[in-house]
Design an enzyme around this catalytic site. Structure first.
Site: not given
Ligand code: AGP
Ligand code: GLU
Length: 611
Positions: A2, A27, A73, A99-100, A484, A488, A491, A507, A606
């Protein structure tokens, strides 16, 4: 993980802190909050974006020249207002941002509750500020000393800033295992997770070291070690531009995230393995241990890279826990009218926790009575909300569209689940568990050795960058690694690539082999090594170009491959964690050499939240 920002000096703190939190938004985060110390401790915090926090505080008093801010996070306690940071102590005199992960927070919380402490949030962080309060009251200590003593009792990773109403002219900061930078200005100091919130005010920075505690006042800075020895920190001059800073000095988020894998795998195992005792602890699924032990079948549903992680999981769970596993594309599973009953356990793997096909597969399996576990990276995302239980990967935000550290974290969690169930079922004895967990604990160190191959892999990328096609071949758990690696490459570089079980070549695919077809083998020392050697010879006999991932010291493959990339030897079960890394580098460098947009490849998102 975070973002943290602190300020003490002559400026109004609020604008410095909010601007700094915006700088850290890359981040990834789910909540934001700020505390100001101006005669009183004022806290503004909520789930959502930094801009939501600014709107929320628009007409509130935000004056003050000392303060701290946090973008969360979540790791413990889902994203919501009360779990957002900063967290107050029980007596309201202290405030903390963190953070952690505090690994031993549960034990500490229990002891504090026994002393009468009551908690507002579900976080591990709030336990730390109550611990500091408890020690300060008990021993009548100043804040900095109370923080230091408290941290001697903490197991885990932290970058924290603490403020006290009763010592209103200072900030206390400390770090261990999470990043923290201190900006040194004229009569002012800045604290942040990286230099991006600091660089516009000063180029003079101190990178606080692990187990160091800093006390900052407008006119001086004192740094002590955790064992209370005064330190002389070195002030460095920043040379990076802001843009580079956000990527931690790397050219792309993907490269930064490849390099984060030693830490992210360590974070994924943090508080979950006890090698000396031969014990795995998975709090998120412990209530379902009996169901897991007696499961007749495990069905894994996922998409893309997460599906590849599921294939590795299949090898591990069947090998060690002796439970039949089926791995399904979620998009196929959801429309296939699958045979699923209450006897089944379904594991849904998803980095984002938002993939529509995977969510639909979960709903279908749930309707038919299965028990659903999630393996996700984003705490509080949709999938963890609809599963019965699960294990978070704790890999930290993954910004690059091509998944790297999330994949190795998913494989790590699947390894932990396989060993946990094996231990519960007794299919692994205690001595084996001690040995396997000792080797697993070593993986982050071995990952560092794989990361050191970056420049060498880049040279190979130069030779392959103009290829139109590429084959990836492996056997056993090397096969999902091959899949995998192929994903990579295709994509992010847009080169057509396919992964196959090496034995499948005869085959049909072997018809593709000629001098223009690079073939990448996962040829590490494992139970099918000799067979892979034969497959390499078949390819060479047809003039194919062979690149092989081998176990360091391998001489056999070196005699026949055009290029070999060596990775450290380890337990065969853990090879996917290491063998994947050179393939990540290979696809990264080829894509950069081809001028592709590595972090945002064309046509891709993503998280695929649509069908
Ligand atoms: C992987 O590099 C791709 N970004 C894609 O295949 C991804 O793994 C897939 O869309 C699944 O996403 P998710 O793990 O967030 O469910
Ligand atoms: N472990 C803490 C939480 O869950 C901090 C997480 C973070 O790094 O933002 O709130």
């Amino acid at each position: 993980m975070c973002g943290i920002v602190g300020y003490i000096g002559h400026r109004e703190a609020w604008p410095v802190i909010t601007k700094g939190l915006h700088r850290l938004e890359y981040r990834g985060y789910d909540s934001a909050g700020i505390a100001l110390l101006n005669g009183d401790l004022k806290t503004y915090k909520k789930a959502g974006k930094v801009s939501d926090l600014e709107d929320f505080a628009l007409n509130l008093d935000k004056s003050g020249t000392i303060g701290m801010g946090h973008t969360r996070w979540a790791t413990h306690g889902e994203p919501c207002d009360r779990n957002s940071h900063p967290h107050p102590s029980g007596n309201g005199k202290l405030s903390i941002i963190h953070n952690g992960i505090i690994e031993n927070y549960a034990v500490l919380k229990e002891a504090l509750q026994a002393k009468g402490h009551t908690f507002i949030s579900d976080t591990d962080t709030e336990v730390l500020v109550h611990l500091i309060e408890e020690i300060q009251e008990r021993d009548q200590l100043e804040l900095a000393e109370a923080v230091r003593v408290a941290l001697t009792k903490v197991i885990g990773a932290y970058a924290i800033v603490v403020m006290s109403k009763e010592e209103p002219e200072q900030l206390v900061a400390a770090r261990k295992g999470s990043p923290m930078v201190i900006g040194v200005g004229e009569g002012e100091y800045f604290i942040a997770s990286d230099a991006s919130p600091i660089v516009e005010y000063t180029k003079n920075v101190i990178y606080l070291k692990d187990n160091q505690i800093a006390t900052l006042r407008t006119d001086n800075l004192v740094v002590r070690s955790i064992d209370n020895i005064i330190q002389t920190p070195s002030v460095q001059e920043l040379s990076l531009k802001l843009e580079m800073l956000e990527k931690g000095g790397f050219d792309h988020f993907m490269l930064k995230e490849i390099y984060e894998q030693a830490r992210s795998i360590k974070d994924c195992m943090r508080g979950r393995i006890y090698p000396g005792e031969g014990k795995v602890q998975l709090g998120g699924i412990k209530d379902y241990t009996e169901k897991l032990k007696n499961a007749e079948r495990i069905v894994i549903v996922a998409c893309g890279t997460s599906w590849h992680a599921g294939l590795v999981g299949e090898y591990l769970i069947e090998e060690y826990a002796r439970i039949p596993v089926e791995v399904e594309y979620a998009s196929e599973f959801r429309y296939r009218n699958p045979i699923i009953s209450e006897k089944d356990i379904v594991i849904a793997i998803s980095q984002s926790g938002e993939t529509a096909d995977t969510m639909a597969a979960i709903e279908l399996a749930k309707e038919r009575g299965a028990t659903i576990f999630g393996i996700c990276n984003v705490v509080g995302s949709s999938i963890p909300r609809i599963t019965h239980a699960g294990v978070y990967t704790h890999a930290g935000p993954e910004i690059g569209v091509a998944s790297t550290k999330a994949f190795t974290a998913q494989v790590t969690v699947l390894t932990l689940i396989a060993l946990y169930v094996a231990q519960q079922k007794g299919t692994i004895n205690q001595a084996q568990m001690v040995s396997m967990l000792t080797e697993l604990d070593e993986i982050p160190t071995l990952v560092e050795k794989c990361l050191a191959q970056d420049a060498f892999v880049k040279e190979i990328a130069q030779k392959l960058k103009d290829s139109s096609n590429c084959l990836f071949l492996g056997r056993g758990s090397g096969f999902p690694v091959a899949l995998e690696g192929a994903l990579k490459l295709k994509e992010i570089s847009y080169i057509h690539a396919e992964g196959y079980p090496a034995a499948e070549m005869k085959h049909g695919p072997i018809a593709l082999i000629d001098e223009d077809m690079p073939v990448i083998f996962i040829a590490t020392k494992n139970s099918s090594y000799e067979k892979v050697i034969s497959n390499i010879q078949e390819v060479k006999a047809r003039k194919g170009k062979v690149i092989a991932i081998v176990t360091e010291g391998d001489k056999e493959v070196k005699k026949m491959a055009d290029y070999v990339i060596e990775i450290p030897d380890t337990n065969e079960a853990y090879l996917p964690l290491l063998a994947t890394i050179p393939l990540q580098f290979l696809s990264y460098h080829i894509a950069v050499l081809r001028g592709c947009n590595v972090d945002q490849p064309r046509n891709l998102a993503k998280s695929v939240t649509v069908e």
